[in-house]
Design a protein around this motif. Structure first.
Motif, PDB file in Angstrom:
ATOM      1  N   VAL A 259       0.842  -1.187   0.000  1.00 42.26           N
ATOM      2  CA  VAL A 259       0.000   0.000   0.000  1.00 42.26           C
ATOM      3  C   VAL A 259       0.882   1.243   0.000  1.00 42.26           C
ATOM      4  N   SER A 260       0.259   2.372  -0.212  1.00 39.36           N
ATOM      5  CA  SER A 260       0.997   3.623  -0.127  1.00 39.36           C
ATOM      6  C   SER A 260       1.524   3.812   1.289  1.00 39.36           C
ATOM      7  N   ILE A 261       2.781   4.159   1.406  1.00 37.96           N
ATOM      8  CA  ILE A 261       3.372   4.323   2.738  1.00 37.96           C
ATOM      9  C   ILE A 261       3.407   5.779   3.180  1.00 37.96           C
ATOM     10  N   SER A 262       2.947   6.668   2.324  1.00 37.68           N
ATOM     11  CA  SER A 262       3.079   8.096   2.639  1.00 37.68           C
ATOM     12  C   SER A 262       2.350   8.477   3.922  1.00 37.68           C
ATOM     13  N   SER A 263       1.279   7.751   4.213  1.00 36.32           N
ATOM     14  CA  SER A 263       0.528   8.099   5.412  1.00 36.32           C
ATOM     15  C   SER A 263       0.757   7.123   6.571  1.00 36.32           C
ATOM     16  N   ILE A 264       1.650   6.163   6.369  1.00 42.73           N
ATOM     17  CA  ILE A 264       1.930   5.217   7.457  1.00 42.73           C
ATOM     18  C   ILE A 264       2.742   5.930   8.523  1.00 42.73           C
ATOM     19  N   ASN A 265       2.225   5.904   9.717  1.00 40.11           N
ATOM     20  CA  ASN A 265       2.776   6.685  10.809  1.00 40.11           C
ATOM     21  C   ASN A 265       4.249   6.351  11.071  1.00 40.11           C
ATOM     22  N   THR A 266       4.519   5.076  11.290  1.00 35.99           N
ATOM     23  CA  THR A 266       5.871   4.661  11.644  1.00 35.99           C
ATOM     24  C   THR A 266       6.230   3.377  10.914  1.00 35.99           C
ATOM     25  N   MET A 267       7.451   3.330  10.435  1.00 31.02           N
ATOM     26  CA  MET A 267       8.012   2.112   9.859  1.00 31.02           C
ATOM     27  C   MET A 267       9.393   1.908  10.465  1.00 31.02           C
ATOM     28  N   GLY A 268       9.844   0.670  10.441  1.00 29.08           N
ATOM     29  CA  GLY A 268      11.161   0.441  11.019  1.00 29.08           C
ATOM     30  C   GLY A 268      11.647  -0.972  10.827  1.00 29.08           C
ATOM     31  N   TRP A 269      12.766  -1.232  11.477  1.00 29.52           N
ATOM     32  CA  TRP A 269      13.432  -2.530  11.391  1.00 29.52           C
ATOM     33  C   TRP A 269      13.751  -3.046  12.792  1.00 29.52           C
TER      34      TRP A 269
ATOM     35  N   VAL B 245      18.365 -12.071  11.993  1.00 25.71           N
ATOM     36  CA  VAL B 245      17.248 -11.959  11.054  1.00 25.71           C
ATOM     37  C   VAL B 245      16.661 -10.561  11.219  1.00 25.71           C
ATOM     38  N   TYR B 246      16.598  -9.838  10.128  1.00 24.53           N
ATOM     39  CA  TYR B 246      16.084  -8.479  10.140  1.00 24.53           C
ATOM     40  C   TYR B 246      14.655  -8.482   9.589  1.00 24.53           C
ATOM     41  N   SER B 247      13.757  -7.876  10.341  1.00 22.08           N
ATOM     42  CA  SER B 247      12.348  -7.816   9.943  1.00 22.08           C
ATOM     43  C   SER B 247      11.881  -6.368   9.920  1.00 22.08           C
ATOM     44  N   CYS B 248      11.159  -6.030   8.880  1.00 18.15           N
ATOM     45  CA  CYS B 248      10.602  -4.677   8.830  1.00 18.15           C
ATOM     46  C   CYS B 248       9.169  -4.684   9.354  1.00 18.15           C
ATOM     47  N   TYR B 249       8.727  -3.533   9.782  1.00 19.71           N
ATOM     48  CA  TYR B 249       7.352  -3.399  10.245  1.00 19.71           C
ATOM     49  C   TYR B 249       6.792  -2.070   9.776  1.00 19.71           C
ATOM     50  N   ALA B 250       5.477  -2.034   9.767  1.00 17.22           N
ATOM     51  CA  ALA B 250       4.761  -0.799   9.451  1.00 17.22           C
ATOM     52  C   ALA B 250       3.623  -0.651  10.443  1.00 17.22           C
ATOM     53  N   ARG B 251       3.466   0.521  10.990  1.00 16.68           N
ATOM     54  CA  ARG B 251       2.411   0.776  11.964  1.00 16.68           C
ATOM     55  C   ARG B 251       1.622   2.004  11.527  1.00 16.68           C
ATOM     56  N   PRO B 252       0.545   1.746  10.737  1.00 14.64           N
ATOM     57  CA  PRO B 252      -0.258   2.881  10.277  1.00 14.64           C
ATOM     58  C   PRO B 252      -0.845   3.681  11.443  1.00 14.64           C
ATOM     59  N   VAL B 253      -1.396   2.962  12.418  1.00  7.40           N
ATOM     60  CA  VAL B 253      -1.954   3.628  13.592  1.00  7.40           C
ATOM     61  C   VAL B 253      -1.552   2.824  14.828  1.00  7.40           C
TER      62      VAL B 253
ATOM     63  N   LYS C  42       0.650  -3.279  14.205  1.00  8.47           N
ATOM     64  CA  LYS C  42       1.916  -3.455  13.499  1.00  8.47           C
ATOM     65  C   LYS C  42       1.775  -4.569  12.483  1.00  8.47           C
ATOM     66  N   TYR C  43       2.248  -4.320  11.294  1.00  3.42           N
ATOM     67  CA  TYR C  43       2.338  -5.342  10.267  1.00  3.42           C
ATOM     68  C   TYR C  43       3.810  -5.684  10.069  1.00  3.42           C
ATOM     69  N   TRP C  44       4.074  -6.965   9.788  1.00  5.98           N
ATOM     70  CA  TRP C  44       5.443  -7.444   9.734  1.00  5.98           C
ATOM     71  C   TRP C  44       5.764  -8.084   8.389  1.00  5.98           C
ATOM     72  N   GLY C  45       7.031  -7.952   8.012  1.00  6.41           N
ATOM     73  CA  GLY C  45       7.534  -8.706   6.883  1.00  6.41           C
ATOM     74  C   GLY C  45       7.976 -10.079   7.351  1.00  6.41           C
ATOM     75  N   GLN C  46       8.457 -10.885   6.413  1.00  6.07           N
ATOM     76  CA  GLN C  46       8.797 -12.271   6.736  1.00  6.07           C
ATOM     77  C   GLN C  46      10.197 -12.402   7.327  1.00  6.07           C
ATOM     78  N   GLY C  47      11.012 -11.377   7.206  1.00  5.88           N
ATOM     79  CA  GLY C  47      12.362 -11.415   7.734  1.00  5.88           C
ATOM     80  C   GLY C  47      13.379 -11.798   6.674  1.00  5.88           C
ATOM     81  N   THR C  48      14.578 -11.273   6.828  1.00  2.00           N
ATOM     82  CA  THR C  48      15.670 -11.610   5.919  1.00  2.00           C
ATOM     83  C   THR C  48      16.946 -11.773   6.735  1.00  2.00           C
ATOM     84  N   GLN C  49      17.705 -12.807   6.393  1.00  2.07           N
ATOM     85  CA  GLN C  49      18.901 -13.131   7.163  1.00  2.07           C
ATOM     86  C   GLN C  49      20.073 -12.263   6.719  1.00  2.07           C
ATOM     87  N   VAL C  50      20.774 -11.715   7.697  1.00  2.00           N
ATOM     88  CA  VAL C  50      22.023 -11.003   7.464  1.00  2.00           C
ATOM     89  C   VAL C  50      23.109 -11.728   8.255  1.00  2.00           C
ATOM     90  N   THR C  51      24.146 -12.159   7.573  1.00  2.00           N
ATOM     91  CA  THR C  51      25.248 -12.871   8.216  1.00  2.00           C
ATOM     92  C   THR C  51      26.545 -12.131   7.921  1.00  2.00           C
TER      93      THR C  51
END
Length: 115
Positions: A26-36, A92-100, A103-112
């Motif tokens: 979705v459009s992220i322009s109005s998503i309050n907070t995103m992060g890792w 494992v790094y996971s992103c999230y988005a919190r419109p209000v 929290k919605y989460w991604g599946q995660g990606t491994q960083v070694t």
């Protein structure tokens, strides 16, 4: 409902760099907070960085000066540029988005990080 897909993880030697991407459905322009967040084996999940819709950023002390979080509203994508990577960044790094509130989460990606 927000779907998030991470990419960009992998293996890198110490002092190397990686850029993680988190593409939203979705459009992220109005998503309050995103992060890792990240979670290493045997350790608690740790907030790495966050960014508000206004561009305000927060970083964990352990990554300040090495990691940069950003968001491209036109591409509905958030990024985490990771420089000077160290073995302790392995997780494992996971992103999230919190419109209000939710929290919605991604599946995660491994960083070694290893030599």
């Amino acid at each position: 409902q927000v779907q998030l897909v991470e990419s960009g993880g992998g293996s890198v030697q110490p002092a190397g760099s990686l850029r993680l991407s988190c593409a939203a459905s979705v459009s992220i322009s109005s998503i309050n907070t995103m992060g890792w967040y990240r979670q290493a084996p045997g350790k608690q999940r740790e907030l790495v960085a966050s960014i508000s819709s206004g561009g305000n950023t927060l970083y964990a002390d352990s990554v300040k000066g090495r990691f940069t979080i950003s968001r491209d509203n036109a591409k509905n994508t958030m990024y985490l540029q990771m420089n000077s990577l160290q073995p302790e960044d392995t997780a494992v790094y996971s992103c999230y988005a919190r419109p209000v509130l939710v929290k919605y989460w991604g599946q995660g990606t491994q960083v070694t990080v290893s030599s």
